[in-house]
Design a protein around this motif. Structure first.
Motif, PDB file in Angstrom:
ATOM      1  N   ALA A 251       0.832  -1.206   0.000  1.00 10.89           N
ATOM      2  CA  ALA A 251       0.000   0.000   0.000  1.00 10.89           C
ATOM      3  C   ALA A 251       0.869   1.259   0.000  1.00 10.89           C
ATOM      4  O   ALA A 251       0.574   2.240  -0.692  1.00 10.89           O
ATOM      5  CB  ALA A 251      -0.931  -0.003   1.214  1.00 10.89           C
ATOM      6  N   HIS A 252       1.967   1.206   0.768  1.00 14.60           N
ATOM      7  CA  HIS A 252       2.873   2.366   0.806  1.00 14.60           C
ATOM      8  C   HIS A 252       3.518   2.612  -0.556  1.00 14.60           C
ATOM      9  O   HIS A 252       3.582   3.746  -1.042  1.00 14.60           O
ATOM     10  CB  HIS A 252       3.940   2.129   1.870  1.00 14.60           C
ATOM     11  N   GLU A 253       3.998   1.540  -1.196  1.00 16.04           N
ATOM     12  CA  GLU A 253       4.635   1.692  -2.503  1.00 16.04           C
ATOM     13  C   GLU A 253       3.638   2.141  -3.575  1.00 16.04           C
ATOM     14  O   GLU A 253       3.978   2.953  -4.442  1.00 16.04           O
ATOM     15  CB  GLU A 253       5.277   0.369  -2.921  1.00 16.04           C
ATOM     16  N   LEU A 254       2.403   1.661  -3.487  1.00 16.38           N
ATOM     17  CA  LEU A 254       1.389   2.076  -4.451  1.00 16.38           C
ATOM     18  C   LEU A 254       1.050   3.558  -4.278  1.00 16.38           C
ATOM     19  O   LEU A 254       0.925   4.291  -5.260  1.00 16.38           O
ATOM     20  CB  LEU A 254       0.136   1.217  -4.290  1.00 16.38           C
ATOM     21  N   THR A 255       0.923   3.989  -3.024  1.00 14.87           N
ATOM     22  CA  THR A 255       0.669   5.406  -2.762  1.00 14.87           C
ATOM     23  C   THR A 255       1.823   6.266  -3.247  1.00 14.87           C
ATOM     24  O   THR A 255       1.620   7.340  -3.829  1.00 14.87           O
ATOM     25  CB  THR A 255       0.427   5.631  -1.265  1.00 14.87           C
ATOM     26  N   PHE A 256       3.037   5.795  -2.996  1.00 12.45           N
ATOM     27  CA  PHE A 256       4.224   6.522  -3.435  1.00 12.45           C
ATOM     28  C   PHE A 256       4.271   6.646  -4.961  1.00 12.45           C
ATOM     29  O   PHE A 256       4.640   7.682  -5.509  1.00 12.45           O
ATOM     30  CB  PHE A 256       5.476   5.794  -2.930  1.00 12.45           C
ATOM     31  N   TYR A 257       3.846   5.596  -5.654  1.00 12.23           N
ATOM     32  CA  TYR A 257       3.844   5.617  -7.119  1.00 12.23           C
ATOM     33  C   TYR A 257       2.775   6.556  -7.666  1.00 12.23           C
ATOM     34  O   TYR A 257       2.997   7.291  -8.638  1.00 12.23           O
ATOM     35  CB  TYR A 257       3.635   4.201  -7.652  1.00 12.23           C
ATOM     36  N   LEU A 258       1.589   6.549  -7.053  1.00 13.34           N
ATOM     37  CA  LEU A 258       0.484   7.362  -7.546  1.00 13.34           C
ATOM     38  C   LEU A 258       0.628   8.835  -7.186  1.00 13.34           C
ATOM     39  O   LEU A 258      -0.014   9.691  -7.794  1.00 13.34           O
ATOM     40  CB  LEU A 258      -0.842   6.830  -6.994  1.00 13.34           C
ATOM     41  N   THR A 259       1.449   9.151  -6.187  1.00 11.93           N
ATOM     42  CA  THR A 259       1.641  10.544  -5.779  1.00 11.93           C
ATOM     43  C   THR A 259       2.560  11.255  -6.769  1.00 11.93           C
ATOM     44  O   THR A 259       3.628  10.747  -7.116  1.00 11.93           O
ATOM     45  CB  THR A 259       2.242  10.612  -4.369  1.00 11.93           C
ATOM     46  N   THR A 260       2.136  12.421  -7.209  1.00 12.75           N
ATOM     47  CA  THR A 260       2.964  13.198  -8.141  1.00 12.75           C
ATOM     48  C   THR A 260       4.033  13.971  -7.375  1.00 12.75           C
ATOM     49  O   THR A 260       3.885  14.278  -6.194  1.00 12.75           O
ATOM     50  CB  THR A 260       2.096  14.181  -8.941  1.00 12.75           C
ATOM     51  N   TYR A 261       5.086  14.295  -8.060  1.00 16.21           N
ATOM     52  CA  TYR A 261       6.139  15.150  -7.507  1.00 16.21           C
ATOM     53  C   TYR A 261       6.418  16.261  -8.513  1.00 16.21           C
ATOM     54  O   TYR A 261       5.950  16.225  -9.653  1.00 16.21           O
ATOM     55  CB  TYR A 261       7.406  14.341  -7.215  1.00 16.21           C
ATOM     56  N   THR A 262       7.126  17.265  -8.082  1.00 13.84           N
ATOM     57  CA  THR A 262       7.358  18.437  -8.923  1.00 13.84           C
ATOM     58  C   THR A 262       8.842  18.596  -9.233  1.00 13.84           C
ATOM     59  O   THR A 262       9.701  18.280  -8.406  1.00 13.84           O
ATOM     60  CB  THR A 262       6.842  19.715  -8.248  1.00 13.84           C
ATOM     61  N   MET A 263       9.094  19.092 -10.427  1.00 15.09           N
ATOM     62  CA  MET A 263      10.448  19.430 -10.863  1.00 15.09           C
ATOM     63  C   MET A 263      10.484  20.925 -11.171  1.00 15.09           C
ATOM     64  O   MET A 263       9.543  21.476 -11.737  1.00 15.09           O
ATOM     65  CB  MET A 263      10.841  18.625 -12.106  1.00 15.09           C
ATOM     66  N   HIS A 264      11.572  21.580 -10.774  1.00 12.44           N
ATOM     67  CA  HIS A 264      11.712  23.011 -10.966  1.00 12.44           C
ATOM     68  C   HIS A 264      12.756  23.302 -12.041  1.00 12.44           C
ATOM     69  O   HIS A 264      13.842  22.726 -12.033  1.00 12.44           O
ATOM     70  CB  HIS A 264      12.125  23.693  -9.657  1.00 12.44           C
ATOM     71  N   GLN A 265      12.385  24.187 -12.945  1.00 14.96           N
ATOM     72  CA  GLN A 265      13.303  24.634 -13.990  1.00 14.96           C
ATOM     73  C   GLN A 265      13.293  26.163 -14.031  1.00 14.96           C
ATOM     74  O   GLN A 265      12.278  26.793 -13.725  1.00 14.96           O
ATOM     75  CB  GLN A 265      12.888  24.072 -15.364  1.00 14.96           C
ATOM     76  N   MET A 266      14.412  26.744 -14.403  1.00 14.25           N
ATOM     77  CA  MET A 266      14.522  28.197 -14.481  1.00 14.25           C
ATOM     78  C   MET A 266      14.920  28.618 -15.887  1.00 14.25           C
ATOM     79  O   MET A 266      15.708  27.950 -16.545  1.00 14.25           O
ATOM     80  CB  MET A 266      15.544  28.719 -13.458  1.00 14.25           C
ATOM     81  N   SER A 267      14.370  29.741 -16.316  1.00 10.51           N
ATOM     82  CA  SER A 267      14.686  30.293 -17.627  1.00 10.51           C
ATOM     83  C   SER A 267      14.478  31.798 -17.575  1.00 10.51           C
ATOM     84  O   SER A 267      13.902  32.334 -16.626  1.00 10.51           O
ATOM     85  CB  SER A 267      13.806  29.655 -18.720  1.00 10.51           C
ATOM     86  N   VAL A 268      14.928  32.475 -18.614  1.00  9.83           N
ATOM     87  CA  VAL A 268      14.775  33.929 -18.685  1.00  9.83           C
ATOM     88  C   VAL A 268      13.316  34.277 -18.975  1.00  9.83           C
ATOM     89  O   VAL A 268      12.666  33.647 -19.816  1.00  9.83           O
ATOM     90  CB  VAL A 268      15.702  34.521 -19.768  1.00  9.83           C
ATOM     91  N   ASP A 269      12.802  35.272 -18.261  1.00  4.77           N
ATOM     92  CA  ASP A 269      11.421  35.696 -18.456  1.00  4.77           C
ATOM     93  C   ASP A 269      11.300  36.479 -19.767  1.00  4.77           C
ATOM     94  O   ASP A 269      11.920  37.528 -19.943  1.00  4.77           O
ATOM     95  CB  ASP A 269      10.982  36.567 -17.275  1.00  4.77           C
ATOM     96  N   LEU A 270      10.482  35.983 -20.683  1.00  5.60           N
ATOM     97  CA  LEU A 270      10.307  36.612 -21.999  1.00  5.60           C
ATOM     98  C   LEU A 270       8.938  37.262 -22.159  1.00  5.60           C
ATOM     99  O   LEU A 270       8.581  37.687 -23.259  1.00  5.60           O
ATOM    100  CB  LEU A 270      10.504  35.567 -23.101  1.00  5.60           C
ATOM    101  N   LYS A 271       8.183  37.378 -21.096  1.00  5.66           N
ATOM    102  CA  LYS A 271       6.839  37.941 -21.201  1.00  5.66           C
ATOM    103  C   LYS A 271       6.915  39.445 -21.445  1.00  5.66           C
ATOM    104  O   LYS A 271       7.748  40.148 -20.866  1.00  5.66           O
ATOM    105  CB  LYS A 271       6.058  37.668 -19.924  1.00  5.66           C
ATOM    106  N   ARG A 272       6.010  39.929 -22.280  1.00  7.58           N
ATOM    107  CA  ARG A 272       5.932  41.356 -22.578  1.00  7.58           C
ATOM    108  C   ARG A 272       4.479  41.797 -22.634  1.00  7.58           C
ATOM    109  O   ARG A 272       3.610  41.045 -23.036  1.00  7.58           O
ATOM    110  CB  ARG A 272       6.599  41.668 -23.929  1.00  7.58           C
TER     111      ARG A 272
END
Length: 349
Positions: free
Chosen positions: A43-64
């Motif tokens: 049950a623990h491994e199944l919960t761990f698999y179904l839980t999402t995680y986040t990845m962070h990336q950085m880039s130059v802001d191009l919004k205008r």
């Protein structure tokens, strides 16, 4: 189909005859314990698999050419709504008179309960030339040429505000405003009052109590895991008054869900500074939120773990549990056998 006689020599799982297998109570207890452990770990491994995680990336802001949304919800327990005003200023040098804003003022009694509502229509965005954002200088209350006597409206307002202050009335300012995507500030103060009306009400700037509670402050919609550092932040003055300044660094952020939906928003960090009033100051107390934008955009992506990785972990966990319960069963069987075999010998002696 003929079988190769030597193939069975490669069997890694030989089976014993049924009459050679012995079932014990200790083995049953170990088996039940092992099953409970394996179900729990599965049950623990199944919960761990179904839980999402986040990845962070950085880039130059191009919004205008986009606007920056600001959501505010701030209470002033010691200032009535009649004296509060909101100003929004930026460094673009433009004079905007038609801001897309939805700001409301809620009258509060001394217990913090809402007793009235008012739409805040006096929010203005002024040119940078008349306000020094870099140094965060306070704006003096607008000076107008005094008349020998207060007019009827001013007298009525002074009496109304004084009565509200005697009753402990406060004000909550909440809503949203869209400002240009450049450095600037917005502040809540009594700067909208005529200086002579303000002096008649407060009898000097030292008596303007800008104690406040920031219920929420954000620069865009919320996303999972967001933390706004000023939420539920209270600053209550018990002695001399002064000006609060919150220096905010806004970081453009994109949150990408597993469904590929993209949520554009912002997160921020903040540094707080308090300037007490001095007798020589001509400025009046206020609460400033001075913001600047980071040139870096943070992209947060939701990810799900690999299925093969899940199978590998599951086999390792369940196989290890099965092996450990087997070892425990053998140890318990040998201990019980040695104890039971020693009892008849001691009886013969």
């Amino acid at each position: 189909m003929g079988r190769i006689p030597s193939l069975k020599n490669f069997n890694a799982f030989p089976h014993a005859e049924d009459h050679l297998l012995k079932k014990t109570y200790s083995g049953a207890i170990v088996t039940i314990l092992g099953l409970i452990i394996m179900v729990t770990l599965f049950a623990h491994e199944l919960t761990f698999y179904l839980t999402t995680y986040t990845m962070h990336q950085m880039s130059v802001d191009l919004k205008r050419g986009e606007t920056l949304p600001i959501h505010i919800n701030v209470s002033f327990p010691s200032l009535p709504c009649e004296v509060l005003s909101v100003d929004a200023i930026d460094m673009s040098g433009k004079h905007e008179v038609d801001l897309h804003t939805n700001i409301w003022k809620l009258r509060l009694d001394k217990y913090g309960h809402i007793i009235g509502t008012e739409y805040l229509s006096d929010l203005v965005e002024k040119e940078h030339g008349t306000h020094d954002h870099d140094h965060g200088k306070e704006h003096p209350v607008e000076e107008k040429k005094p008349e020998h006597t207060f007019n009827e409206d001013a007298d009525k307002m002074v009496k109304s505000v004084k009565l509200a202050m005697e009753n402990g009335e406060g004000c909550r300012v909440y809503g949203a405003l869209d400002v240009q995507r450049v450095a600037g500030n917005f502040h809540i103060s009594v700067h909208g009052l005529n200086i002579f009306v303000a002096n008649q009400i407060f009898e000097g700037s030292n008596h303007v109590n800008v104690s406040h509670v920031i219920h929420t402050l954000s620069f865009g919609p919320e996303y999972p895991g967001v933390h706004n550092p000023l939420d539920d932040n209270s600053r209550i003055l018990h002695e001399a008054s002064g000006t609060f300044k919150y220096y905010i660094k806004v970081v453009p952020t994109e949150y990408r869900y597993l469904s590929k939906k993209v949520l554009p928003t912002n997160q921020f960090s903040v540094t707080e500074y308090f300037v007490p009033m001095r007798p020589t100051d001509r400025s009046w107390p206020a609460v400033y939120f001075l913001y600047d934008l980071s040139p870096i955009t943070v992209t947060i992506k939701e990810e799900r773990r690999n299925f093969l990785h899940f199978i590998t972990r599951l086999c390792a966990v369940l196989g290890g549990t099965f092996a450990m319960t087997g070892m425990l069963d053998r140890w318990m069987y040998r201990i019980i056998e040695s104890v039971s075999s020693s009892k008849p010998r001691s009886g013969m002696r």
